[in-house]
Structures are given as C-alpha cells and as structure tokens.
Design a protein around this motif. Structure first.
Motif, PDB file in Angstrom:
ATOM      1  N   PHE A  29      -5.997  42.100 -55.979  1.00 34.84           N
ATOM      2  CA  PHE A  29      -5.114  42.647 -54.944  1.00 34.84           C
ATOM      3  C   PHE A  29      -5.872  42.800 -53.639  1.00 34.84           C
ATOM      4  O   PHE A  29      -6.997  43.299 -53.625  1.00 34.84           O
ATOM      5  CB  PHE A  29      -4.558  44.020 -55.362  1.00 34.84           C
ATOM      6  N   VAL A  30      -5.257  42.353 -52.539  1.00 34.07           N
ATOM      7  CA  VAL A  30      -5.839  42.521 -51.214  1.00 34.07           C
ATOM      8  C   VAL A  30      -4.789  43.131 -50.295  1.00 34.07           C
ATOM      9  O   VAL A  30      -3.712  42.571 -50.113  1.00 34.07           O
ATOM     10  CB  VAL A  30      -6.314  41.176 -50.606  1.00 34.07           C
ATOM     11  N   ASP A  31      -5.113  44.282 -49.741  1.00 30.33           N
ATOM     12  CA  ASP A  31      -4.280  44.912 -48.713  1.00 30.33           C
ATOM     13  C   ASP A  31      -4.884  44.473 -47.378  1.00 30.33           C
ATOM     14  O   ASP A  31      -6.008  44.860 -47.054  1.00 30.33           O
ATOM     15  CB  ASP A  31      -4.323  46.429 -48.874  1.00 30.33           C
ATOM     16  N   MET A  32      -4.175  43.653 -46.639  1.00 31.59           N
ATOM     17  CA  MET A  32      -4.744  43.089 -45.407  1.00 31.59           C
ATOM     18  C   MET A  32      -5.193  44.165 -44.431  1.00 31.59           C
ATOM     19  O   MET A  32      -6.284  44.074 -43.873  1.00 31.59           O
ATOM     20  CB  MET A  32      -3.740  42.159 -44.715  1.00 31.59           C
ATOM     21  N   ASP A  33      -4.366  45.169 -44.202  1.00 36.02           N
ATOM     22  CA  ASP A  33      -4.740  46.214 -43.243  1.00 36.02           C
ATOM     23  C   ASP A  33      -6.023  46.920 -43.679  1.00 36.02           C
ATOM     24  O   ASP A  33      -6.937  47.108 -42.882  1.00 36.02           O
ATOM     25  CB  ASP A  33      -3.613  47.233 -43.062  1.00 36.02           C
ATOM     26  N   TYR A  34      -6.082  47.306 -44.940  1.00 35.65           N
ATOM     27  CA  TYR A  34      -7.267  47.999 -45.449  1.00 35.65           C
ATOM     28  C   TYR A  34      -8.502  47.096 -45.347  1.00 35.65           C
ATOM     29  O   TYR A  34      -9.569  47.526 -44.919  1.00 35.65           O
ATOM     30  CB  TYR A  34      -7.050  48.455 -46.894  1.00 35.65           C
ATOM     31  N   ALA A  35      -8.356  45.831 -45.733  1.00 37.66           N
ATOM     32  CA  ALA A  35      -9.480  44.902 -45.705  1.00 37.66           C
ATOM     33  C   ALA A  35      -9.979  44.677 -44.272  1.00 37.66           C
ATOM     34  O   ALA A  35     -11.184  44.577 -44.043  1.00 37.66           O
ATOM     35  CB  ALA A  35      -9.088  43.573 -46.356  1.00 37.66           C
ATOM     36  N   ILE A  36      -9.056  44.627 -43.330  1.00 43.28           N
ATOM     37  CA  ILE A  36      -9.459  44.484 -41.919  1.00 43.28           C
ATOM     38  C   ILE A  36     -10.213  45.735 -41.471  1.00 43.28           C
ATOM     39  O   ILE A  36     -11.226  45.636 -40.773  1.00 43.28           O
ATOM     40  CB  ILE A  36      -8.230  44.198 -41.018  1.00 43.28           C
ATOM     41  N   GLU A  37      -9.741  46.902 -41.888  1.00 44.28           N
ATOM     42  CA  GLU A  37     -10.450  48.145 -41.544  1.00 44.28           C
ATOM     43  C   GLU A  37     -11.874  48.136 -42.079  1.00 44.28           C
ATOM     44  O   GLU A  37     -12.818  48.506 -41.373  1.00 44.28           O
ATOM     45  CB  GLU A  37      -9.690  49.364 -42.085  1.00 44.28           C
ATOM     46  N   VAL A  38     -12.038  47.697 -43.312  1.00 44.05           N
ATOM     47  CA  VAL A  38     -13.367  47.635 -43.923  1.00 44.05           C
ATOM     48  C   VAL A  38     -14.240  46.641 -43.167  1.00 44.05           C
ATOM     49  O   VAL A  38     -15.389  46.941 -42.820  1.00 44.05           O
ATOM     50  CB  VAL A  38     -13.272  47.266 -45.428  1.00 44.05           C
ATOM     51  N   GLU A  39     -13.692  45.464 -42.899  1.00 44.87           N
ATOM     52  CA  GLU A  39     -14.446  44.423 -42.197  1.00 44.87           C
ATOM     53  C   GLU A  39     -14.845  44.867 -40.786  1.00 44.87           C
ATOM     54  O   GLU A  39     -15.942  44.591 -40.319  1.00 44.87           O
ATOM     55  CB  GLU A  39     -13.579  43.158 -42.123  1.00 44.87           C
ATOM     56  N   GLU A  40     -13.951  45.578 -40.110  1.00 48.77           N
ATOM     57  CA  GLU A  40     -14.193  46.026 -38.731  1.00 48.77           C
ATOM     58  C   GLU A  40     -15.007  47.319 -38.661  1.00 48.77           C
ATOM     59  O   GLU A  40     -15.550  47.644 -37.609  1.00 48.77           O
ATOM     60  CB  GLU A  40     -12.852  46.266 -38.020  1.00 48.77           C
ATOM     61  N   GLY A  41     -15.001  48.067 -39.751  1.00 48.27           N
ATOM     62  CA  GLY A  41     -15.695  49.349 -39.753  1.00 48.27           C
ATOM     63  C   GLY A  41     -14.973  50.421 -38.951  1.00 48.27           C
ATOM     64  O   GLY A  41     -15.595  51.380 -38.489  1.00 48.27           O
ATOM     65  N   ARG A  42     -13.672  50.248 -38.777  1.00 49.79           N
ATOM     66  CA  ARG A  42     -12.859  51.242 -38.064  1.00 49.79           C
ATOM     67  C   ARG A  42     -11.397  51.064 -38.453  1.00 49.79           C
ATOM     68  O   ARG A  42     -11.005  50.048 -39.027  1.00 49.79           O
ATOM     69  CB  ARG A  42     -13.045  51.124 -36.557  1.00 49.79           C
ATOM     70  N   SER A  43     -10.599  52.070 -38.137  1.00 50.63           N
ATOM     71  CA  SER A  43      -9.196  52.059 -38.549  1.00 50.63           C
ATOM     72  C   SER A  43      -8.350  51.126 -37.669  1.00 50.63           C
ATOM     73  O   SER A  43      -8.740  50.796 -36.542  1.00 50.63           O
ATOM     74  CB  SER A  43      -8.614  53.475 -38.482  1.00 50.63           C
ATOM     75  N   ILE A  44      -7.207  50.757 -38.196  1.00 51.88           N
ATOM     76  CA  ILE A  44      -6.243  49.948 -37.434  1.00 51.88           C
ATOM     77  C   ILE A  44      -5.870  50.716 -36.165  1.00 51.88           C
ATOM     78  O   ILE A  44      -5.784  50.136 -35.079  1.00 51.88           O
ATOM     79  CB  ILE A  44      -4.972  49.653 -38.271  1.00 51.88           C
ATOM     80  N   SER A  45      -5.678  52.029 -36.306  1.00 54.26           N
ATOM     81  CA  SER A  45      -5.336  52.859 -35.146  1.00 54.26           C
ATOM     82  C   SER A  45      -6.380  52.734 -34.054  1.00 54.26           C
ATOM     83  O   SER A  45      -6.037  52.618 -32.869  1.00 54.26           O
ATOM     84  CB  SER A  45      -5.209  54.335 -35.550  1.00 54.26           C
ATOM     85  N   GLU A  46      -7.651  52.762 -34.439  1.00 53.49           N
ATOM     86  CA  GLU A  46      -8.740  52.638 -33.452  1.00 53.49           C
ATOM     87  C   GLU A  46      -8.716  51.270 -32.778  1.00 53.49           C
ATOM     88  O   GLU A  46      -8.941  51.170 -31.569  1.00 53.49           O
ATOM     89  CB  GLU A  46     -10.102  52.855 -34.118  1.00 53.49           C
ATOM     90  N   ILE A  47      -8.479  50.221 -33.553  1.00 59.03           N
ATOM     91  CA  ILE A  47      -8.429  48.871 -32.984  1.00 59.03           C
ATOM     92  C   ILE A  47      -7.288  48.794 -31.964  1.00 59.03           C
ATOM     93  O   ILE A  47      -7.467  48.305 -30.850  1.00 59.03           O
ATOM     94  CB  ILE A  47      -8.263  47.789 -34.077  1.00 59.03           C
ATOM     95  N   PHE A  48      -6.108  49.305 -32.356  1.00 56.51           N
ATOM     96  CA  PHE A  48      -4.947  49.321 -31.454  1.00 56.51           C
ATOM     97  C   PHE A  48      -5.282  50.086 -30.172  1.00 56.51           C
ATOM     98  O   PHE A  48      -4.998  49.620 -29.077  1.00 56.51           O
ATOM     99  CB  PHE A  48      -3.748  50.009 -32.137  1.00 56.51           C
ATOM    100  N   GLU A  49      -5.881  51.263 -30.363  1.00 58.38           N
ATOM    101  CA  GLU A  49      -6.172  52.159 -29.236  1.00 58.38           C
ATOM    102  C   GLU A  49      -7.191  51.561 -28.270  1.00 58.38           C
ATOM    103  O   GLU A  49      -7.016  51.596 -27.060  1.00 58.38           O
ATOM    104  CB  GLU A  49      -6.713  53.480 -29.803  1.00 58.38           C
ATOM    105  N   LYS A  50      -8.256  50.988 -28.825  1.00 59.39           N
ATOM    106  CA  LYS A  50      -9.358  50.503 -27.980  1.00 59.39           C
ATOM    107  C   LYS A  50      -9.139  49.091 -27.435  1.00 59.39           C
ATOM    108  O   LYS A  50      -9.574  48.771 -26.346  1.00 59.39           O
ATOM    109  CB  LYS A  50     -10.664  50.555 -28.759  1.00 59.39           C
ATOM    110  N   GLU A  51      -8.457  48.238 -28.224  1.00 62.15           N
ATOM    111  CA  GLU A  51      -8.350  46.833 -27.835  1.00 62.15           C
ATOM    112  C   GLU A  51      -6.921  46.338 -27.670  1.00 62.15           C
ATOM    113  O   GLU A  51      -6.706  45.229 -27.185  1.00 62.15           O
ATOM    114  CB  GLU A  51      -9.077  45.964 -28.855  1.00 62.15           C
ATOM    115  N   GLY A  52      -5.955  47.120 -28.135  1.00 60.33           N
ATOM    116  CA  GLY A  52      -4.561  46.721 -28.004  1.00 60.33           C
ATOM    117  C   GLY A  52      -4.054  45.912 -29.193  1.00 60.33           C
ATOM    118  O   GLY A  52      -4.827  45.408 -30.009  1.00 60.33           O
ATOM    119  N   GLU A  53      -2.732  45.799 -29.266  1.00 60.51           N
ATOM    120  CA  GLU A  53      -2.102  45.109 -30.388  1.00 60.51           C
ATOM    121  C   GLU A  53      -2.456  43.622 -30.414  1.00 60.51           C
ATOM    122  O   GLU A  53      -2.677  43.054 -31.478  1.00 60.51           O
ATOM    123  CB  GLU A  53      -0.578  45.278 -30.338  1.00 60.51           C
TER     124      GLU A  53
END
Length: 172
Positions: A29-53
């Motif tokens: 099982f792979v949850d894309m959002d969770y896996a991206i958070e792990v790969e990026e070392g930060r939450s989806i919210s942080e990515i949205f906030e700092k870099e935009g959608e």
C-alpha cells in the motif's frame, strides 16, 4: 503484476480502504500524500504554504511517475492528483483505477473534524466547507469519472471489492 489506483475526493476513504484492500490482495500500500511528505521531510500543508499548490502538483506528478515503475501496489492518490497534468491517463494506462464516489454531505460529515491535516480546508466553517466541496467536486468529478470503475465509498465492502479486483487483475 498489479497496480490499483484509488481516486476520489479527500475524505472518501482511499487510504483507510486502500490499506485493507492491499492487505486482502497481498499487495503493497502506498498513500501518495504520506509518501510525498516522507520524501520531502515536511507536510503537504508546509509545501502548499511555502511553495504553493503548483509546485506541490509538480512533485505529485513526479512521484506518480516513480510509482509507475513499481509493481504490486495499491495506491491512494491525493484527492487532486487525477485532476492535474495527464495523471489520470497515466493511472489508467498503467493499472486499474477505482473512483471512490461519495456525496457532498457525506464528505462534509467526514471532513468537518479532520480539517487541520488538510491545507485546502483547514480554516473553513461547515457552511463554507459544504460550498467548497460542492464546487471543487463538480470540477474534479470529470477526471474521477475517467476511472475504470466507480464504487460507492460509503459503507464500502472491501472484501467484495477485493474479489472483483482479483478477477480484473487476472483477466488482464
């Protein structure tokens, strides 16, 4: 060799049902959002906030391309993933896609108490949340409807879906 992509609006149960489905089918099982958070070392919210959608959607597309090189997966896509670039087409060409369909009211009921983890809705009251989901679901549904199969996500019977998907996998 199987890849199953679960698509649908946030809160429809892709991750919850996806884990069970993967377990029943003996797939990873792979949850894309969770896996991206792990790969990026930060939450989806942080990515949205700092870099935009837009930047997040580019990362999401690149992550999907990495997943296409792997086999024996059940993938819970992010709610918006099918709606950007040619992501839905890639999912359909490389696996079996399933749209977890759910009504606006059911989604509001599920999401009203889980807003903090979801950057697009975290500051909304119930009325605004309802309007937002209705509007964005209207925009996203044409992409979701491109999925090979559609299931009602409310009261979904995972074992039945797993049996159906097993037959699909073996017939391809």
């Amino acid at each position: 060799m199987a890849k199953i992509f679960l698509v649908g609006y946030m809160g429809c149960g892709k991750s919850t049902y996806g884990k069970k489905l993967a377990s029943v089918l003996g797939l990873e099982f792979v949850d894309m959002d969770y896996a991206i958070e792990v790969e990026e070392g930060r939450s989806i919210s942080e990515i949205f906030e700092k870099e935009g959608e837009e930047k997040f959607r580019e990362r999401e597309k690149e992550f999907l391309k990495k997943l296409l090189k792997r086999d024996n997966l059940v993938v819970s896509s992010g709610g918006g993933a099918p709606c950007f670039f040619n992501n839905m087409q890639l999912m359909n060409e490389n696996g079996i896609s399933v749209y977890f369909k759910m009504s606006v009211d059911s989604l509001v009921n599920r999401l009203i108490n889980a807003k903090q983890k979801r950057p697009l809705i975290q500051n909304m009251n119930e009325s605004d949340l309802h309007d937002f989901i209705k509007e964005s679901l209207t925009k996203r549904e044409p992409f979701y409807n491109l999925a090979h199969f559609k299931v009602k996500a409310k009261d979904l019977k995972v074992d039945e879906l797993a049996e159906f998907l097993k037959k699909e996998i073996h017939s391809r």
